[in-house]
Design an enzyme around this catalytic site. Sequence first.
Site, PDB file in Angstrom:
ATOM      1  N   ARG A  96      -5.133  -1.837   9.205  1.00 37.21           N
ATOM      2  CA  ARG A  96      -5.040  -3.306   9.093  1.00 37.21           C
ATOM      3  C   ARG A  96      -5.428  -3.926  10.427  1.00 37.21           C
ATOM      4  O   ARG A  96      -6.581  -3.837  10.790  1.00 37.21           O
ATOM      5  CB  ARG A  96      -3.637  -3.715   8.630  1.00 37.21           C
ATOM      6  CG  ARG A  96      -3.664  -4.822   7.626  1.00 37.21           C
ATOM      7  CD  ARG A  96      -2.366  -4.927   6.848  1.00 37.21           C
ATOM      8  NE  ARG A  96      -1.208  -4.712   7.665  1.00 37.21           N
ATOM      9  CZ  ARG A  96      -0.312  -5.629   7.964  1.00 37.21           C
ATOM     10  NH1 ARG A  96      -0.479  -6.854   7.509  1.00 37.21           N
ATOM     11  NH2 ARG A  96       0.746  -5.336   8.656  1.00 37.21           N
ATOM     12  N   THR A 130       4.273   2.943   5.798  1.00 36.03           N
ATOM     13  CA  THR A 130       2.883   2.484   5.917  1.00 36.03           C
ATOM     14  C   THR A 130       2.115   3.411   6.839  1.00 36.03           C
ATOM     15  O   THR A 130       2.650   3.829   7.873  1.00 36.03           O
ATOM     16  CB  THR A 130       2.785   1.035   6.442  1.00 36.03           C
ATOM     17  OG1 THR A 130       1.425   0.786   6.862  1.00 36.03           O
ATOM     18  CG2 THR A 130       3.686   0.758   7.634  1.00 36.03           C
ATOM     19  N   ASP A 163      -0.149   2.525   8.646  1.00 36.92           N
ATOM     20  CA  ASP A 163      -0.624   1.747   9.800  1.00 36.92           C
ATOM     21  C   ASP A 163       0.255   1.902  11.043  1.00 36.92           C
ATOM     22  O   ASP A 163      -0.202   1.605  12.158  1.00 36.92           O
ATOM     23  CB  ASP A 163      -0.708   0.254   9.442  1.00 36.92           C
ATOM     24  CG  ASP A 163      -1.594  -0.008   8.239  1.00 36.92           C
ATOM     25  OD1 ASP A 163      -2.469   0.832   7.958  1.00 36.92           O
ATOM     26  OD2 ASP A 163      -1.406  -1.047   7.579  1.00 36.92           O
ATOM     27  N   ASP A 221       4.797  -4.391   6.181  1.00 39.59           N
ATOM     28  CA  ASP A 221       4.898  -5.773   6.608  1.00 39.59           C
ATOM     29  C   ASP A 221       5.077  -6.794   5.463  1.00 39.59           C
ATOM     30  O   ASP A 221       6.022  -7.590   5.462  1.00 39.59           O
ATOM     31  CB  ASP A 221       3.564  -6.030   7.339  1.00 39.59           C
ATOM     32  CG  ASP A 221       3.599  -7.239   8.188  1.00 39.59           C
ATOM     33  OD1 ASP A 221       4.287  -7.211   9.220  1.00 39.59           O
ATOM     34  OD2 ASP A 221       2.953  -8.220   7.809  1.00 39.59           O
ATOM     35  N   GLY A 231       0.834  -1.208   0.000  1.00 43.15           N
ATOM     36  CA  GLY A 231       0.000   0.000   0.000  1.00 43.15           C
ATOM     37  C   GLY A 231       0.867   1.255   0.000  1.00 43.15           C
ATOM     38  O   GLY A 231       1.844   1.321   0.732  1.00 43.15           O
ATOM     39  N   ASP A 276       2.501  -0.009  12.082  1.00 47.27           N
ATOM     40  CA  ASP A 276       2.430  -1.281  12.808  1.00 47.27           C
ATOM     41  C   ASP A 276       3.713  -2.106  12.778  1.00 47.27           C
ATOM     42  O   ASP A 276       3.674  -3.311  13.013  1.00 47.27           O
ATOM     43  CB  ASP A 276       1.261  -2.119  12.251  1.00 47.27           C
ATOM     44  CG  ASP A 276       1.420  -2.414  10.761  1.00 47.27           C
ATOM     45  OD1 ASP A 276       2.287  -1.810  10.114  1.00 47.27           O
ATOM     46  OD2 ASP A 276       0.672  -3.257  10.246  1.00 47.27           O
ATOM     47  N   ARG A 302       0.936  -5.173  -5.235  1.00 43.39           N
ATOM     48  CA  ARG A 302       1.067  -6.369  -4.392  1.00 43.39           C
ATOM     49  C   ARG A 302       1.267  -7.511  -5.389  1.00 43.39           C
ATOM     50  O   ARG A 302       0.397  -7.776  -6.207  1.00 43.39           O
ATOM     51  CB  ARG A 302      -0.185  -6.561  -3.538  1.00 43.39           C
ATOM     52  CG  ARG A 302      -0.490  -5.344  -2.631  1.00 43.39           C
ATOM     53  CD  ARG A 302      -1.564  -5.669  -1.616  1.00 43.39           C
ATOM     54  NE  ARG A 302      -2.163  -4.487  -1.005  1.00 43.39           N
ATOM     55  CZ  ARG A 302      -1.681  -3.868   0.076  1.00 43.39           C
ATOM     56  NH1 ARG A 302      -0.593  -4.280   0.657  1.00 43.39           N
ATOM     57  NH2 ARG A 302      -2.319  -2.813   0.577  1.00 43.39           N
TER      58      ARG A 302
HETATM   59  O1  F6P Z   1      -1.385  -1.247   4.928  1.00 42.62           O
HETATM   60  C1  F6P Z   1      -1.959  -0.070   4.462  1.00 42.62           C
HETATM   61  C2  F6P Z   1      -3.431  -0.241   4.229  1.00 42.62           C
HETATM   62  O2  F6P Z   1      -3.962   1.003   3.794  1.00 42.62           O
HETATM   63  C3  F6P Z   1      -4.230  -0.784   5.414  1.00 42.62           C
HETATM   64  O3  F6P Z   1      -4.493   0.203   6.369  1.00 42.62           O
HETATM   65  C4  F6P Z   1      -5.437  -1.342   4.724  1.00 42.62           C
HETATM   66  O4  F6P Z   1      -6.025  -2.357   5.492  1.00 42.62           O
HETATM   67  C5  F6P Z   1      -4.881  -1.880   3.440  1.00 42.62           C
HETATM   68  O5  F6P Z   1      -3.674  -1.194   3.206  1.00 42.62           O
HETATM   69  C6  F6P Z   1      -5.785  -1.709   2.254  1.00 42.62           C
HETATM   70  O6  F6P Z   1      -5.181  -2.294   1.155  1.00 42.62           O
HETATM   71  P1  F6P Z   1      -5.694  -2.144  -0.345  1.00 42.62           P
HETATM   72  O7  F6P Z   1      -5.353  -0.760  -0.814  1.00 42.62           O
HETATM   73  O8  F6P Z   1      -4.929  -3.178  -1.103  1.00 42.62           O
HETATM   74  O9  F6P Z   1      -7.160  -2.357  -0.322  1.00 42.62           O
END
Ligand code: F6P
Length: 326
Positions: free
Chosen positions: A175, A129, A131, A106, A14, A133, A75
């Site tokens: 997340r 990130t 997050d 992560d 992300g 985290d 991803r």
């Molecule tokens: O890890 C960053 C994040 O924005 C999280 O907070 C969220 O759960 C996830 O990515 C969303 O991912 P995507 O953009 O692939 O839906």
Amino acid sequence: MYQIKTVAVLTSGGDAPGMNAALRAVTRAAIYNGMRVMAVMKGYKGLVTNDIVEFKTQNVSNIIHHGGTIIKTARCKEFTTPEGRQMAYDNLKRHNVDALVVLGGDGTFTGAKIFAQEFNFPVVGVPCTIDNDLYGTDYTIGYDTALNTVIEAVDKIRDTASSHERLFFVEVMGRDAGFLALNAAIASGAEAAVIPEVRLKDDMLAEVIQNGFRKTKNSSIVLVAESEVTGGAEGVAARVKAEHPEYDARVVVLGHIQRGGSPSAQDRILASRMGAAAIDALLEEQRNLMVGVVNDEIVYVPFSKAIKDDKPINMKLIATLRALSI
Ligand code: F6P
């Protein structure tokens, strides 16, 4: 003793505000130290498909203030397979790359750790990130900007909440972590935060339900961290409505707006320091670790620790929120 002549850099997972600032810092610090820089497009995908271009210092001009990532992110499923990683390694060798810097969270570091071990290849990670985290760093790049985006949104929601005397459940990203929700709740003066780190029976929602949100106020805002544990804002609203069908409740899911925008000063500084520190690590022959910042000092954390250990949330913040939301 090995000398790194060429370093590759990519952004993965992300996106986070400040990724561009980190990319700029890695590129400039590498060139400053006499290295050649190869930028890999679309994260690990570009490694597998050989989408790799040389970056000069001017390629990262005028990007420090932009959100997103100019080299794109993805991803990548192929990189989770041994065949995909072999292709990635072959492409790095094709460009004479001696080390890799990965900007992400992560999932990015999980891939980096496997790749580094499989091919005995030097990899350094820069934590990007929203997050926040990752274990071993007080802050990750993008978190501060996202926090500011959330509170700006909650300030607006407060106007309508107060006008209509309503209860709002605002869902934020993270997340499985509650850093964004808890700190945004404090910063926006919300009444409660529901986060996955606090067990359901102890969470602040029970108090909101028990005391009734109209006890001292005529409108309330509850920040909810997205997660299966909390049930998200919809799940939390359903819990409350089951006991208080009379409440005029609304749900807002902030979503990907939290990932965009110009990075804050904090994130630009953090990204600049961490990006430069990634190159320092390689110069010091350190490898397979993440750059972190603890008590305002740069630290290096093995990938295995950064991704495995749960980053603890400061529970005193819950007490602060509870005291200030009476
Ligand atoms: O890890 C960053 C994040 O924005 C999280 O907070 C969220 O759960 C996830 O990515 C969303 O991912 P995507 O953009 O692939 O839906």
